[in-house]
Design a protein around this motif. Structure first.
Motif, PDB file in Angstrom:
ATOM      1  N   LYS A  97       5.181   2.492  56.894  1.00  0.00           N
ATOM      2  CA  LYS A  97       4.852   3.854  56.479  1.00  0.00           C
ATOM      3  C   LYS A  97       5.927   4.459  55.567  1.00  0.00           C
ATOM      4  O   LYS A  97       5.862   5.637  55.226  1.00  0.00           O
ATOM      5  CB  LYS A  97       4.675   4.755  57.710  1.00  0.00           C
ATOM      6  CG  LYS A  97       3.490   4.374  58.590  1.00  0.00           C
ATOM      7  CD  LYS A  97       3.333   5.368  59.724  1.00  0.00           C
ATOM      8  CE  LYS A  97       2.167   4.963  60.630  1.00  0.00           C
ATOM      9  NZ  LYS A  97       0.879   5.054  59.946  1.00  0.00           N
ATOM     10  N   SER A  98       6.889   3.633  55.174  1.00  0.00           N
ATOM     11  CA  SER A  98       8.024   4.163  54.421  1.00  0.00           C
ATOM     12  C   SER A  98       7.634   4.700  53.053  1.00  0.00           C
ATOM     13  O   SER A  98       8.283   5.605  52.538  1.00  0.00           O
ATOM     14  CB  SER A  98       9.101   3.091  54.265  1.00  0.00           C
ATOM     15  OG  SER A  98       8.616   1.982  53.525  1.00  0.00           O
ATOM     16  N   GLY A  99       6.578   4.140  52.421  1.00  0.00           N
ATOM     17  CA  GLY A  99       6.175   4.609  51.101  1.00  0.00           C
ATOM     18  C   GLY A  99       5.821   6.082  51.097  1.00  0.00           C
ATOM     19  O   GLY A  99       6.345   6.865  50.297  1.00  0.00           O
ATOM     20  N   ILE A 100       4.928   6.476  52.016  1.00  0.00           N
ATOM     21  CA  ILE A 100       4.501   7.873  52.071  1.00  0.00           C
ATOM     22  C   ILE A 100       5.618   8.762  52.619  1.00  0.00           C
ATOM     23  O   ILE A 100       5.834   9.875  52.126  1.00  0.00           O
ATOM     24  CB  ILE A 100       3.222   8.006  52.921  1.00  0.00           C
ATOM     25  CG1 ILE A 100       2.054   7.294  52.221  1.00  0.00           C
ATOM     26  CG2 ILE A 100       2.877   9.469  53.166  1.00  0.00           C
ATOM     27  CD1 ILE A 100       0.762   7.290  52.996  1.00  0.00           C
ATOM     28  N   CYS A 112      15.149   4.414  54.508  1.00  0.00           N
ATOM     29  CA  CYS A 112      13.767   4.818  54.787  1.00  0.00           C
ATOM     30  C   CYS A 112      12.911   3.606  55.155  1.00  0.00           C
ATOM     31  O   CYS A 112      12.129   3.649  56.100  1.00  0.00           O
ATOM     32  CB  CYS A 112      13.191   5.540  53.565  1.00  0.00           C
ATOM     33  SG  CYS A 112      11.623   6.352  53.865  1.00  0.00           S
ATOM     34  N   ASN A 113      13.085   2.495  54.412  1.00  0.00           N
ATOM     35  CA  ASN A 113      12.338   1.278  54.720  1.00  0.00           C
ATOM     36  C   ASN A 113      12.694   0.742  56.102  1.00  0.00           C
ATOM     37  O   ASN A 113      11.820   0.295  56.858  1.00  0.00           O
ATOM     38  CB  ASN A 113      12.621   0.206  53.661  1.00  0.00           C
ATOM     39  CG  ASN A 113      11.970   0.510  52.334  1.00  0.00           C
ATOM     40  OD1 ASN A 113      11.020   1.281  52.259  1.00  0.00           O
ATOM     41  ND2 ASN A 113      12.476  -0.085  51.265  1.00  0.00           N
ATOM     42  N   THR A 114      13.967   0.780  56.446  1.00  0.00           N
ATOM     43  CA  THR A 114      14.421   0.272  57.745  1.00  0.00           C
ATOM     44  C   THR A 114      13.883   1.119  58.893  1.00  0.00           C
ATOM     45  O   THR A 114      13.433   0.597  59.918  1.00  0.00           O
ATOM     46  CB  THR A 114      15.964   0.254  57.801  1.00  0.00           C
ATOM     47  OG1 THR A 114      16.462  -0.593  56.773  1.00  0.00           O
ATOM     48  CG2 THR A 114      16.454  -0.249  59.152  1.00  0.00           C
ATOM     49  N   ILE A 115      13.905   2.425  58.712  1.00  0.00           N
ATOM     50  CA  ILE A 115      13.535   3.332  59.796  1.00  0.00           C
ATOM     51  C   ILE A 115      12.024   3.442  59.980  1.00  0.00           C
ATOM     52  O   ILE A 115      11.512   3.413  61.097  1.00  0.00           O
ATOM     53  CB  ILE A 115      14.136   4.730  59.541  1.00  0.00           C
ATOM     54  CG1 ILE A 115      15.669   4.661  59.587  1.00  0.00           C
ATOM     55  CG2 ILE A 115      13.626   5.749  60.557  1.00  0.00           C
ATOM     56  CD1 ILE A 115      16.359   5.900  59.077  1.00  0.00           C
TER      57      ILE A 115
END
Length: 428
Positions: free
Chosen positions: A362-365, A355-358
């Motif tokens: 905005k990965s947190g939300i 998720c962080n990579t992609i």
């Protein structure tokens, strides 16, 4: 004495923050696991059936997940510390008042609504937000440690709570969890910090000097609107749906199925409740090992293939579970406990890393919405499992079907594009 002071000062404050977050997530996990030991005592005390007792728990699990994306946005707006204090206070109130409940609607209000929201704001999203703020290196390991708090919560709470519920009273069980939540509130108030800049340091592993630390800038606008924007951003990507779909199966096969129904299933095979709870807690030992090691692996290996094997092996263990329960040998269940425990939430670190990579900043939300899918799966299994059990009188079909879904999830994750970074322009 001087050497001890110097050694303490060299400890990056991020590790202290992680310890506080770990304890918060541990207590939250302990409270989430409490219904597993409450179902039978409540049904015995008030004459409730399995459909009645599992609906509030399904409601709890759904809220627990749906709060995730809003939790991430609210933390950005109002601060992690405030959110933690408010959510832990809800756990104190919800568990404390439930000692006097006598009706299903009270059970639904307290354990479905109040505790559902309280645990929803102290979930894996909290760990993801804290890790991104405080660490530039070893993120996979840190996420693995924080995720393992769920297993530690089981390990610490379940045997004690089961013993209290069977030998004392279920009321004392919920009061113990209320006191534990209150204790963690005090620790959060004393030691929790928002960002590295609050203590004059860089995030762990970051380069530069403290003078280059950017001041805290609170996001403008409504956090609920920010959460919905995050959803709109995510759903335009195929990778979001693959991660959300696989995580739905993850929640269905863990919190919702095993976390809720393993103890009652063991009871049907003549295994005492305290013994079953101890088995579930013992599973937590292997979960700690498996999840922490998974975090280490996700810093070094392709997360897609890690998830492929995690889901596939979990599916095999669930198909094997009915045989283990029917067996008169202890070794069948022992093999399941070890095998399944190592895999329980090992999926979280590689999912967070993907998720962080992609999705980048905005990965947190976005992960909050993926986590919501996880808990919707858990709610489906909690209520659906209770309903199917009431209709069929057996858990066999439920366990086998969940194993098949895990195989489907393996197919989902391997379709995610390697090292892919998603941008909004690609959808225009």
């Amino acid at each position: 004495m001087k050497k001890q002071i110097i050694s303490f000062r060299r400890l990056h404050y991020g590790w202290i923050v992680i310890c506080i977050a770990f304890l918060s997530l541990l207590v939250s996990a302990g409270i989430r696991s409490t219904p597993g030991v409450l179902i039978l005592p409540l049904e015995s005390a008030f004459g409730w059936d399995s459909m009645s007792t599992t609906f509030p728990l399904a409601f709890n699990l759904a809220l627990y997940g749906l709060c995730g994306p809003f939790a991430a946005a609210i933390m950005e707006k109002y601060g992690i510390k405030r959110v933690m204090v408010c959510s832990l206070t809800m756990l104190v109130v919800g568990t404390g008042l439930s000692a006097w409940m006598k009706n299903i609607w009270e059970f639904t209000l307290l354990w479905g609504l109040v505790i559902g929201i309280g645990t929803g704001f102290t979930s894996s999203v909290l760990g993801a937000v804290i890790t991104n703020r405080w660490f530039k290196e070893r993120k996979g390991l840190v996420i693995g440690i924080l995720t393992a708090s769920g297993a530690t919560g089981q390990l610490v709470f379940l045997p004690l709570l089961a013993k209290l519920a069977t030998e004392e009273s279920w009321q004392l069980t919920v009061l113990v969890t209320s006191l534990a939540s209150f204790f963690v509130i005090l620790l959060v108030l004393l030691f929790m910090k928002e960002r590295p800049s609050d203590v004059g340091v860089l995030p762990y592993g970051a380069t530069g000097t403290t003078e280059t630390i950017e001041p805290l800038q609170k996001p403008l606008g409504n956090p609920f609107s920010s959460a919905l924007k995050g959803l709109r951003y995510g759903i335009r990507s195929k990778e979001f749906w693959l991660l959300a779909g696989s995580f739905f199966v993850c929640g269905l096969s863990t919190n919702g199925l095993i976390g809720t129904h393993l103890i009652p299933a063991c009871g049907e095979h003549g295994i005492p409740e305290v013994t079953a709870a101890s088995m579930l807690a013992f599973m937590g030992i292997f979960d700690i090992i498996g999840t922490t090691f998974s975090g280490w692996l996700s810093d070094r290996w392709d997360s897609r293939w890690l998830l492929f094997w995690y889901y596939g092996l979990r599916g095999l263990s669930l198909v094997f579970l009915p045989t283990a329960l029917d067996s008169t040998s202890f070794w069948g269940l022992a093999i399941f406990i070890i095998f399944y425990g190592l895999d329980w939430v090992a999926t979280v670190p590689p999912t967070v890393r993907l998720c962080n990579t992609i999705f980048g900043e905005k990965s947190g939300i976005v992960f909050g919405w993926i986590w919501a899918s996880h808990q919707l799966g858990a709610a489906t299994a909690a209520f659906g499992g209770g309903t199917l059990h009431a209709l069929t009188g057996s858990y066999t079909f439920i366990f086998v079907f969940a194993g098949i879904l895990c195989a489907v999830a393996s197919g989902f994750v391997i379709q995610i594009r390697h090292n892919y970074k998603y941008t909004i322009q690609e959808t225009i």
